[in-house]
Enzyme design. Structure first.
Site, PDB file in Angstrom:
ATOM      1  N   GLY A  25       0.609  -1.164   0.219  1.00  0.00           N
ATOM      2  CA  GLY A  25       0.063   0.111   0.312  1.00  0.00           C
ATOM      3  C   GLY A  25       0.835   1.323   0.581  1.00  0.00           C
ATOM      4  O   GLY A  25       1.632   1.623   0.685  1.00  0.00           O
ATOM      5  N   SER A  26       0.129   2.313  -0.901  1.00  0.00           N
ATOM      6  CA  SER A  26       0.841   3.514  -0.682  1.00  0.00           C
ATOM      7  C   SER A  26       2.908   3.246  -1.112  1.00  0.00           C
ATOM      8  O   SER A  26       3.056   2.066  -2.324  1.00  0.00           O
ATOM      9  CB  SER A  26       0.992   4.617   0.661  1.00  0.00           C
ATOM     10  N   SER A  27       3.416   2.863  -0.319  1.00  0.00           N
ATOM     11  CA  SER A  27       5.211   3.654  -0.530  1.00  0.00           C
ATOM     12  C   SER A  27       5.394   2.002  -0.507  1.00  0.00           C
ATOM     13  O   SER A  27       6.398   1.094  -1.961  1.00  0.00           O
ATOM     14  CB  SER A  27       5.883   3.888   0.924  1.00  0.00           C
ATOM     15  N   HIS A  74      -6.540   8.778  -1.091  1.00  0.00           N
ATOM     16  CA  HIS A  74      -5.516   7.794  -1.132  1.00  0.00           C
ATOM     17  C   HIS A  74      -5.440   6.040  -0.270  1.00  0.00           C
ATOM     18  O   HIS A  74      -4.720   5.350  -0.430  1.00  0.00           O
ATOM     19  CB  HIS A  74      -4.233   8.615  -0.046  1.00  0.00           C
TER      20      HIS A  74
END
Ligand SMILES: *[C@@H]1O[C@H](CO)[C@@H](O)[C@H](O)[C@H]1NC(C)=O
Ligand SMILES: *[C@@H]1O[C@H](CO)[C@@H](O)[C@H](O)[C@H]1NC(C)=O
Length: 356
Positions: free
Chosen positions: A139-141, A276
């Protein structure tokens, strides 16, 4: 009799959460070369199968292995299906991953991507795990890292899922753990061919296949702007030789999401109402990995440059059933409820059944 029934119901209710986390979650400190200082945590379910699959679950910035273990469904799914989960942990303050240095963007470059690859190698050997069923999600990074791992260790991973990331190489700054704000703000745009070349340069000389990839992104993401979704789709379309989607599946996996099927190796899931934080679809993930629902082995051939022209598998005579990957049931679904041979309509959740 009623009493004993109630007691067994009560016991089932009380015991379920305990049983559901009956495995062992612990740090592994001897997994091999670790020049970047990343940490490794491993979840081993008591229901571990022989020759098990491995899932690498990569946390977001501000996350830890422990927090990701607790906040994602994968340990419970591991209990259910008997696979191992590796939770790597970033060594940097703020716990983003290094997806910006030349070293991490290079096969065996010795940075975070290499530390994670070594965690996988350690786990394959120690648990006699199945090298053909190693998967990654983030997730994300962590999603950025999942893309980077797909590009730098394409021979290690069979399938990848990215929840709200950026294309592999987009965050390049030439520094360790850098922040590329042009990329985050969606200002980096390249042709599919340029992205594909950048991916291939991360593992020079490699001519084998790349893992199949699912890309989730929220349409109102202001942290990693949604253009990153479109660029990531372009990147892997360049690798697989896809162009426009062969199928567009509205309200999939549920209302508010649209699934775009580009070919057997690439799907995008666009979340119209999300920023996000896109929700994780653990049961669907198991299907993409092929952990449940039969084989999802790619049929596109061994070459990384296979061209699958749009429509080749999507066209089916009207009335003959839904095509592979297509939705075939779920609350509110009014489309076909049978699948073209040899696919079977498989229940995912109340909102979504899929032909796989
Ligand atoms: C990797 O580095 C971290 C941080 O220094 C350390 O905690 C861990 O034990 C190291 N693991 C290995 C296998 O060297
Ligand atoms: C990105 O892809 C989504 C989903 O296909 C689409 O709705 C959107 O318009 C695209 N954005 C750009 C900038 O192309």
């Amino acid at each position: 009799m009623f009493a004993s029934l109630w007691i067994s119901v009560l016991l089932a209710v009380l015991c379920h959460p305990l049983l559901a986390s009956a495995g062992t979650y612990s740090q592994v400190t001897n997994f091999g070369a670790n020049s970047s200082g990343a940490k490794m945590y491993l979840y081993v379910p008591t229901s571990l199968k022989s020759n098990p699959a491995i899932l690498v679950a990569v946390h977001h910035c501000q996350g830890t292995a422990q927090s990701y273990y607790g906040s994602t469904p994968y340990a419970k799914l591991a209990d259910q299906y008997g696979f191992l989960v590796i939770y790597p942990e970033s060594p940097y303050s703020g716990t983003c991953w290094d997806v910006s240095s030349t070293a991490t963007l290079t096969h065996e470059g010795g940075a975070n991507s290499n530390s994670i690859a070594n965690m996988v190698r350690y786990t394959l050997t120690t648990y006699k795990a199945d090298a053909s069923r190693v998967f990654v999600q983030g997730g994300s990074s962590g999603a950025m890292m999942a893309n980077v791992l797909a590009a730098t260790y394409p021979d290690m991973f069979a399938a990848v899922i990215v929840y709200s990331g950026v294309p592999a190489g987009c965050f390049y700054t030439g520094t360790v753990n850098g922040w590329n704000s042009d990329c985050a703000q969606g200002k980096v745009s390249k042709s599919a061919q340029d992205w594909a070349t950048q991916v291939r340069n991360m593992y020079k000389g490699y001519t084998g296949k790349y893992p199949r990839i699912q890309i989730y992104h929220g349409a109102t993401d202001t942290t990693l702007r949604p253009n990153n979704y479109n660029e990531t789709i372009k990147e892997w379309s360049g690798i697989f030789g896809y162009s426009s989607p062969m199928q567009v599946l509205p309200s999939t996996p549920r209302s508010g999401f649209t699934k775009y099927v580009y070919g057997p190796n690439l799907q995008g899931i666009w979340a119209s109402n999300y920023g996000h934080n896109v929700p994780i679809f653990g049961d669907d993930d198991m299907k993409w990995y092929g952990i449940v629902g039969g084989s999802t082995t790619t049929t596109a051939g061994p070459s990384s440059t296979t061209t699958t022209t749009a429509g080749t598998t999507a066209t089916s005579p009207p009335g003959s059933g839904q095509v592979q990957w297509g939705q075939c049931g779920g609350i509110g679904w009014t489309g076909p409820t049978t699948c073209v041979s040899p696919y079977k309509c498989t229940y995912s959740n109340d909102w979504y059944s899929q032909c796989i």
